[in-house]
Design a protein around this motif. Structure first.
Motif, PDB file in Angstrom:
ATOM      1  N   LEU A  60       7.646 -14.826   0.806  1.00  0.00           N
ATOM      2  CA  LEU A  60       6.796 -15.760   1.547  1.00  0.00           C
ATOM      3  C   LEU A  60       5.932 -15.020   2.561  1.00  0.00           C
ATOM      4  CD1 LEU A  60       6.093 -18.766   2.160  1.00  0.00           C
ATOM      5  CD2 LEU A  60       7.806 -18.660   3.961  1.00  0.00           C
TER       6      LEU A  60
ATOM      7  N   ARG B 160      18.055 -21.737  11.216  1.00  0.00           N
ATOM      8  CA  ARG B 160      17.261 -21.808   9.985  1.00  0.00           C
ATOM      9  C   ARG B 160      16.436 -23.084   9.947  1.00  0.00           C
ATOM     10  NH1 ARG B 160      17.034 -18.435   5.913  1.00  0.00           N
ATOM     11  NH2 ARG B 160      16.398 -17.085   7.594  1.00  0.00           N
TER      12      ARG B 160
ATOM     13  N   TYR C 142       9.393 -23.033   3.201  1.00  0.00           N
ATOM     14  CA  TYR C 142       9.809 -21.661   3.491  1.00  0.00           C
ATOM     15  C   TYR C 142      11.204 -21.335   2.988  1.00  0.00           C
ATOM     16  CZ  TYR C 142      12.475 -23.625   7.376  1.00  0.00           C
ATOM     17  OH  TYR C 142      13.348 -24.345   8.128  1.00  0.00           O
TER      18      TYR C 142
ATOM     19  N   TYR D 283       8.344 -24.224  -7.678  1.00  0.00           N
ATOM     20  CA  TYR D 283       7.704 -23.304  -6.745  1.00  0.00           C
ATOM     21  C   TYR D 283       7.848 -21.858  -7.204  1.00  0.00           C
ATOM     22  CZ  TYR D 283       7.066 -20.997  -2.160  1.00  0.00           C
ATOM     23  OH  TYR D 283       6.656 -20.197  -1.126  1.00  0.00           O
ATOM     24  N   LYS D 284       6.721 -21.170  -7.382  1.00  0.00           N
ATOM     25  CA  LYS D 284       6.696 -19.749  -7.726  1.00  0.00           C
ATOM     26  C   LYS D 284       7.670 -19.393  -8.845  1.00  0.00           C
ATOM     27  CE  LYS D 284       5.174 -16.865  -4.945  1.00  0.00           C
ATOM     28  NZ  LYS D 284       4.904 -15.816  -3.979  1.00  0.00           N
TER      29      LYS D 284
ATOM     30  N   LEU E 276       9.167 -16.803   8.454  1.00  0.00           N
ATOM     31  CA  LEU E 276      10.141 -17.899   8.518  1.00  0.00           C
ATOM     32  C   LEU E 276      11.403 -17.604   7.750  1.00  0.00           C
ATOM     33  CD1 LEU E 276       7.117 -19.678   8.341  1.00  0.00           C
ATOM     34  CD2 LEU E 276       8.881 -21.149   9.297  1.00  0.00           C
ATOM     35  N   VAL E 277      11.332 -16.601   6.890  1.00  0.00           N
ATOM     36  CA  VAL E 277      12.508 -16.304   6.076  1.00  0.00           C
ATOM     37  C   VAL E 277      13.448 -15.362   6.828  1.00  0.00           C
ATOM     38  CG1 VAL E 277      13.320 -15.493   3.858  1.00  0.00           C
ATOM     39  CG2 VAL E 277      11.141 -16.655   4.006  1.00  0.00           C
ATOM     40  N   CYS E 278      12.888 -14.202   7.251  1.00  0.00           N
ATOM     41  CA  CYS E 278      13.705 -13.311   8.087  1.00  0.00           C
ATOM     42  C   CYS E 278      13.205 -13.548   9.498  1.00  0.00           C
ATOM     43  CB  CYS E 278      13.503 -11.853   7.745  1.00  0.00           C
ATOM     44  SG  CYS E 278      13.050 -11.605   6.051  1.00  0.00           S
ATOM     45  N   GLN E 279      13.898 -14.396  10.227  1.00  0.00           N
ATOM     46  CA  GLN E 279      13.291 -14.937  11.436  1.00  0.00           C
ATOM     47  C   GLN E 279      13.173 -13.926  12.572  1.00  0.00           C
ATOM     48  OE1 GLN E 279      15.490 -18.509  12.166  1.00  0.00           O
ATOM     49  NE2 GLN E 279      14.374 -19.567  10.569  1.00  0.00           N
TER      50      GLN E 279
END
Lengths: 176, 150
Positions: B57, A26, A133, A97-98, B43-46
């Motif tokens: 995103l 991550r 992200y 954010y959002k 980038l979230v679900c890589q």
């Protein structure tokens, strides 16, 4: 004897896989470290007539914490931020954010507001410009307005004590 | 009654796969956009591309790519927009750099060492076979060969 080569290859493979297991996929290295913080001018969350602009913060080391009321991990790190704000070491700014203004304001009322001010980034454009992200994220910006560190995911007391605070003290100590 | 339902069931993946509809003023732009979002990583679900990902995103980043392509700017510009913010991680095809040298050269290196390994094995085996035969055995072998041919 004849198994020496396969065994060596196997061991090398094991070493690589073992290293792979300890890494966090991550955690994406940010291209912003050592680069000037992206500019923005956002209405403040508490008062939309005021603007938050990082350019006006030049000359001081500050933290920018990206948060949202819908973000579960933000609840988790919130006590750490409140504690940091109480200690008065470094100004902490927020990037909301959002989010929705009312939910965000209610969230701060309910859990406490550690921020000097929060920019209200409704469409997430500023977040994208900062390479956000995974909320929460925390940036350390130095006196020159250069990003020095980025924490993706919730801050823990350990990360704060062992990584952020030493860096902040060092940045605050260095002459401009 | 059941038949149309089954048909609908088969159509389901098509509906699920369709991300938001985008209007382009020319089809070349649409093709470029679709190729790009299939090649860029979320980038979230890589493990998903921007095209596949349902993450919020990913949708925002598709918006950005769309804006860039629709306004007539190049694919490189869209890629630079993302790598400036998120690094080379967004690229499924990593660029050739000093840090990615092993990544790109690795397969070739493994192939070469494999060839060297097999070459050595073959050479050893054939030389072993020659040495093992005594004078007498060699003559017998020659005889057998002649018999076979004869």
């Amino acid at each position: 004897m004849r198994y020496r080569l396969p065994l060596a290859v196997f061991l090398i493979l094991i070493i690589f896989l073992a290293i792979g297991l300890t890494l966090d996929p991550r955690e994406v290295p940010s291209p912003f470290i050592g680069k000037p913080a992206p500019e923005f001018a956002l209405p403040e969350l508490a008062d939309s007539t005021k603007t938050l602009n990082p350019r006006e913060l030049k000359g001081r080391v500050f933290l920018l914490n990206v948060w949202a009321s819908w973000c579960v991990s933000c609840r988790q790190e919130h006590p750490v931020l409140l504690d940091l704000a109480k200690r008065n070491i470094v100004p902490l700014y927020g990037l909301n954010y959002k989010d929705e203004r009312t939910s965000a304001q209610r969230w701060l009322e309910q859990f406490g507001d550690p921020y000097v001010a929060s920019g209200f980034d409704a469409d997430g454009r500023v977040g994208i410009n900062w390479g956000v992200y995974g909320v929460p994220e925390t940036f350390v910006v130095d006196r020159e307005g250069v990003i020095r560190y980025k924490q993706t995911g919730p801050l823990t007391p350990e990360i704060l004590e062992n990584k952020l605070l030493p860096l902040i003290r060092q940045l605050q100590g260095s002459p401009t | 009654m059941i038949r149309p339902l089954i048909l609908l069931f088969w159509l389901l993946p098509l509906i699920a796969a369709a991300v938001e509809v985008r209007e382009f003023d020319d089809t070349a732009k649409q093709e470029r956009y679709e190729r790009l979002i299939g090649e860029l990583r979320c980038l979230v679900c890589q493990n998903q591309s921007l095209a596949d990902s349902d993450a919020d995103l990913a949708k925002d980043l598709r918006d950005e790519v769309y804006d860039i392509i629709q306004s007539g700017r190049s694919e490189e510009e869209a890629i630079r927009f993302l790598t400036d913010r998120y690094g080379d991680f967004v690229l499924y095809r990593p660029p050739l750099k000093s840090v990615t040298l092993l990544l790109w050269g690795g397969p070739l290196l493994i192939l070469l060492s494999g060839i060297v390994f097999i070459w050595n094995q073959v050479k050893r085996r054939s030389s072993v076979a020659r040495i093992d035969l005594t004078e007498e055995e060699q003559q017998r072998l020659e005889r057998l060969k002649r018999n076979l041919e004869g």
